[in-house]
Every structure is written in C-alpha cells, then in structure tokens.
Design a protein around this motif. Structure first.
Motif, PDB file in Angstrom:
ATOM      1  N   MET A  58       0.869  -1.178   0.000  1.00 27.91           N
ATOM      2  CA  MET A  58       0.000   0.000   0.000  1.00 27.91           C
ATOM      3  C   MET A  58       0.905   1.227   0.000  1.00 27.91           C
ATOM      4  O   MET A  58       1.941   1.248   0.669  1.00 27.91           O
ATOM      5  CB  MET A  58      -0.908   0.027   1.227  1.00 27.91           C
ATOM      6  CG  MET A  58      -2.031  -0.987   1.167  1.00 27.91           C
ATOM      7  SD  MET A  58      -3.174  -0.837   2.564  1.00 27.91           S
ATOM      8  CE  MET A  58      -3.987   0.706   2.210  1.00 27.91           C
ATOM      9  N   ARG A  59       0.459   2.242  -0.723  1.00 28.80           N
ATOM     10  CA  ARG A  59       1.230   3.469  -0.836  1.00 28.80           C
ATOM     11  C   ARG A  59       0.553   4.567  -0.023  1.00 28.80           C
ATOM     12  O   ARG A  59      -0.679   4.659   0.016  1.00 28.80           O
ATOM     13  CB  ARG A  59       1.317   3.876  -2.305  1.00 28.80           C
ATOM     14  CG  ARG A  59       2.395   4.888  -2.601  1.00 28.80           C
ATOM     15  CD  ARG A  59       2.562   5.027  -4.088  1.00 28.80           C
ATOM     16  NE  ARG A  59       1.608   5.990  -4.592  1.00 28.80           N
ATOM     17  CZ  ARG A  59       1.879   6.878  -5.533  1.00 28.80           C
ATOM     18  NH1 ARG A  59       3.055   6.900  -6.102  1.00 28.80           N
ATOM     19  NH2 ARG A  59       0.963   7.718  -5.930  1.00 28.80           N
ATOM     20  N   ALA A  60       1.370   5.378   0.648  1.00 30.15           N
ATOM     21  CA  ALA A  60       0.828   6.460   1.461  1.00 30.15           C
ATOM     22  C   ALA A  60       1.759   7.655   1.412  1.00 30.15           C
ATOM     23  O   ALA A  60       2.955   7.524   1.166  1.00 30.15           O
ATOM     24  CB  ALA A  60       0.659   6.007   2.905  1.00 30.15           C
ATOM     25  N   LYS A  61       1.170   8.809   1.671  1.00 26.18           N
ATOM     26  CA  LYS A  61       1.935  10.048   1.757  1.00 26.18           C
ATOM     27  C   LYS A  61       1.847  10.534   3.199  1.00 26.18           C
ATOM     28  O   LYS A  61       0.784  10.495   3.811  1.00 26.18           O
ATOM     29  CB  LYS A  61       1.347  11.092   0.813  1.00 26.18           C
ATOM     30  CG  LYS A  61       2.186  12.343   0.677  1.00 26.18           C
ATOM     31  CD  LYS A  61       1.637  13.204  -0.456  1.00 26.18           C
ATOM     32  CE  LYS A  61       2.551  14.350  -0.772  1.00 26.18           C
ATOM     33  NZ  LYS A  61       3.689  14.006  -1.594  1.00 26.18           N
ATOM     34  N   MET A  62       2.989  10.975   3.746  1.00 26.58           N
ATOM     35  CA  MET A  62       2.965  11.555   5.080  1.00 26.58           C
ATOM     36  C   MET A  62       2.412  12.970   4.938  1.00 26.58           C
ATOM     37  O   MET A  62       3.015  13.821   4.292  1.00 26.58           O
ATOM     38  CB  MET A  62       4.357  11.586   5.702  1.00 26.58           C
ATOM     39  CG  MET A  62       4.344  12.017   7.159  1.00 26.58           C
ATOM     40  SD  MET A  62       5.990  12.137   7.903  1.00 26.58           S
ATOM     41  CE  MET A  62       6.484  10.434   7.996  1.00 26.58           C
ATOM     42  N   VAL A  63       1.248  13.212   5.527  1.00 27.88           N
ATOM     43  CA  VAL A  63       0.574  14.500   5.367  1.00 27.88           C
ATOM     44  C   VAL A  63       0.670  15.369   6.617  1.00 27.88           C
ATOM     45  O   VAL A  63       0.302  16.548   6.576  1.00 27.88           O
ATOM     46  CB  VAL A  63      -0.901  14.331   4.945  1.00 27.88           C
ATOM     47  CG1 VAL A  63      -0.988  13.712   3.548  1.00 27.88           C
ATOM     48  CG2 VAL A  63      -1.681  13.511   5.953  1.00 27.88           C
ATOM     49  N   ALA A  64       1.155  14.796   7.717  1.00 21.81           N
ATOM     50  CA  ALA A  64       1.380  15.578   8.936  1.00 21.81           C
ATOM     51  C   ALA A  64       2.569  14.979   9.667  1.00 21.81           C
ATOM     52  O   ALA A  64       2.742  13.764   9.708  1.00 21.81           O
ATOM     53  CB  ALA A  64       0.152  15.571   9.840  1.00 21.81           C
ATOM     54  N   ASN A  65       3.393  15.855  10.210  1.00 22.99           N
ATOM     55  CA  ASN A  65       4.580  15.419  10.926  1.00 22.99           C
ATOM     56  C   ASN A  65       4.947  16.499  11.933  1.00 22.99           C
ATOM     57  O   ASN A  65       5.434  17.552  11.563  1.00 22.99           O
ATOM     58  CB  ASN A  65       5.717  15.176   9.939  1.00 22.99           C
ATOM     59  CG  ASN A  65       7.000  14.714  10.620  1.00 22.99           C
ATOM     60  OD1 ASN A  65       7.201  14.899  11.817  1.00 22.99           O
ATOM     61  ND2 ASN A  65       7.872  14.125   9.832  1.00 22.99           N
ATOM     62  N   ARG A  66       4.644  16.229  13.201  1.00 29.42           N
ATOM     63  CA  ARG A  66       5.065  17.129  14.285  1.00 29.42           C
ATOM     64  C   ARG A  66       6.066  16.365  15.131  1.00 29.42           C
ATOM     65  O   ARG A  66       5.699  15.396  15.800  1.00 29.42           O
ATOM     66  CB  ARG A  66       3.873  17.588  15.124  1.00 29.42           C
ATOM     67  CG  ARG A  66       3.066  18.656  14.377  1.00 29.42           C
ATOM     68  CD  ARG A  66       2.013  19.252  15.256  1.00 29.42           C
ATOM     69  NE  ARG A  66       0.777  18.530  14.957  1.00 29.42           N
ATOM     70  CZ  ARG A  66      -0.221  18.358  15.799  1.00 29.42           C
ATOM     71  NH1 ARG A  66      -0.169  18.842  17.007  1.00 29.42           N
ATOM     72  NH2 ARG A  66      -1.291  17.696  15.445  1.00 29.42           N
ATOM     73  N   GLU A  67       7.306  16.784  15.082  1.00 29.69           N
ATOM     74  CA  GLU A  67       8.396  16.044  15.703  1.00 29.69           C
ATOM     75  C   GLU A  67       8.090  15.611  17.133  1.00 29.69           C
ATOM     76  O   GLU A  67       7.698  16.413  17.967  1.00 29.69           O
ATOM     77  CB  GLU A  67       9.678  16.877  15.679  1.00 29.69           C
ATOM     78  CG  GLU A  67      10.848  16.078  16.154  1.00 29.69           C
ATOM     79  CD  GLU A  67      12.114  16.363  15.378  1.00 29.69           C
ATOM     80  OE1 GLU A  67      13.133  15.792  15.751  1.00 29.69           O
ATOM     81  OE2 GLU A  67      12.074  17.143  14.419  1.00 29.69           O
ATOM     82  N   ASN A  68       8.294  14.305  17.369  1.00 29.14           N
ATOM     83  CA  ASN A  68       8.096  13.673  18.675  1.00 29.14           C
ATOM     84  C   ASN A  68       6.652  13.755  19.182  1.00 29.14           C
ATOM     85  O   ASN A  68       6.401  13.516  20.363  1.00 29.14           O
ATOM     86  CB  ASN A  68       9.056  14.243  19.720  1.00 29.14           C
ATOM     87  CG  ASN A  68      10.502  14.073  19.314  1.00 29.14           C
ATOM     88  OD1 ASN A  68      10.869  13.126  18.624  1.00 29.14           O
ATOM     89  ND2 ASN A  68      11.327  15.012  19.718  1.00 29.14           N
ATOM     90  N   LYS A  69       5.708  14.072  18.297  1.00 28.40           N
ATOM     91  CA  LYS A  69       4.298  14.220  18.696  1.00 28.40           C
ATOM     92  C   LYS A  69       3.328  13.441  17.816  1.00 28.40           C
ATOM     93  O   LYS A  69       2.484  12.720  18.328  1.00 28.40           O
ATOM     94  CB  LYS A  69       3.881  15.700  18.658  1.00 28.40           C
ATOM     95  CG  LYS A  69       4.573  16.592  19.636  1.00 28.40           C
ATOM     96  CD  LYS A  69       3.926  16.508  20.985  1.00 28.40           C
ATOM     97  CE  LYS A  69       4.568  17.505  21.923  1.00 28.40           C
ATOM     98  NZ  LYS A  69       4.303  17.225  23.302  1.00 28.40           N
ATOM     99  N   LEU A  70       3.417  13.627  16.487  1.00 25.32           N
ATOM    100  CA  LEU A  70       2.359  13.113  15.624  1.00 25.32           C
ATOM    101  C   LEU A  70       2.860  12.838  14.211  1.00 25.32           C
ATOM    102  O   LEU A  70       3.672  13.595  13.677  1.00 25.32           O
ATOM    103  CB  LEU A  70       1.226  14.149  15.559  1.00 25.32           C
ATOM    104  CG  LEU A  70       0.035  13.780  14.701  1.00 25.32           C
ATOM    105  CD1 LEU A  70      -1.249  14.070  15.448  1.00 25.32           C
ATOM    106  CD2 LEU A  70       0.043  14.545  13.402  1.00 25.32           C
TER     107      LEU A  70
END
Length: 130
Positions: A58-70
C-alpha cells in the motif's frame, strides 16, 4: 442479503508505551523504524511511503509530521476520508507515554482491526526493547 458497507468507521486506540517520545517517534516516522514493527518493508520514494506485507503493498503520503508528537499517513487507495495517525501523548505529571492510533475500518472488520493493532503494538514494544 447483507447491506454493503460503504463508509469506513474511525477507530481510536490508546496504548501505554515504555519509551521516550523521541525514540518512539523514530519508529513511527522513518522507513527503517516502520519496517522494524509495522510492515515487512517500507520504501520511501518520490514523496511516498510504500508499505509491503507479504506480497501486498500500500502506498501512502505523510501528510502531517510534528516532531516527537504526531505522524499522519494518507493512504493512496481512493478513500478520501481514511488515514493512519500515530500520536504520542505524554502525561505532564507522571511522564507516562501513550501512543494513540487512529485507523479506519468497515464496521464488520473493527474487532479484527483492533486485534491486529494489539499484535502490531506488541511488535513495536519488542522492537523498542521495552
């Protein structure tokens, strides 16, 4: 005749973790970390993550990235409403760390999905050495 399930339902699960948010985050956000517990292999190419299990992917795009949180991944499966989210929550008083997982499944698959996540989190705990 069974009515066809059209919409996936949101599932929210919380798991207690014995890990620092920083260490846990690396297992949730990097291809190598994800391959240690979530999929057989994870390949990052052209802005997409390719998750491989047995002979399926399955292919996915990382759409949110909050370091050490989410971290939130949006699956490239045509369902505009579903995603996979990992949120690290740390209690300010006790310092306890929890991992909240948001996933989606058809109603008839929810129990199986929760069981699968329980197993996945055991794999993550083992990978963390906790």
């Amino acid at each position: 005749m069974k009515k066809k399930e059209i919409l996936k339902q949101k599932i929210t699960m919380e798991f207690s973790m014995r890990s620092s948010p920083k260490t846990l985050f690396s297992y949730l956000s990097s291809p190598n970390g994800l391959a240690d517990w979530f999929a057989d292999n994870v390949i990052f190419k052209d802005g997409y993550y390719l998750f491989v299990w047995d002979n399926e992917s399955m292919r996915a795009k990382m759409v949110a990235n909050r370091e050490n949180k989410l971290v939130r991944f949006k699956w490239d499966d045509g369902d505009p409403n579903s995603f996979l989210e990992f949120e690290i929550v740390q209690d300010e008083l006790t310092g306890d760390v929890a991992l909240c997982v948001i996933d989606f499944a058809y109603e008839s698959e929810i129990a199986d999905k929760k069981m699968i996540w329980g197993n996945q989190i055991q794999d993550l705990t083992h990978a963390l050495g906790a």
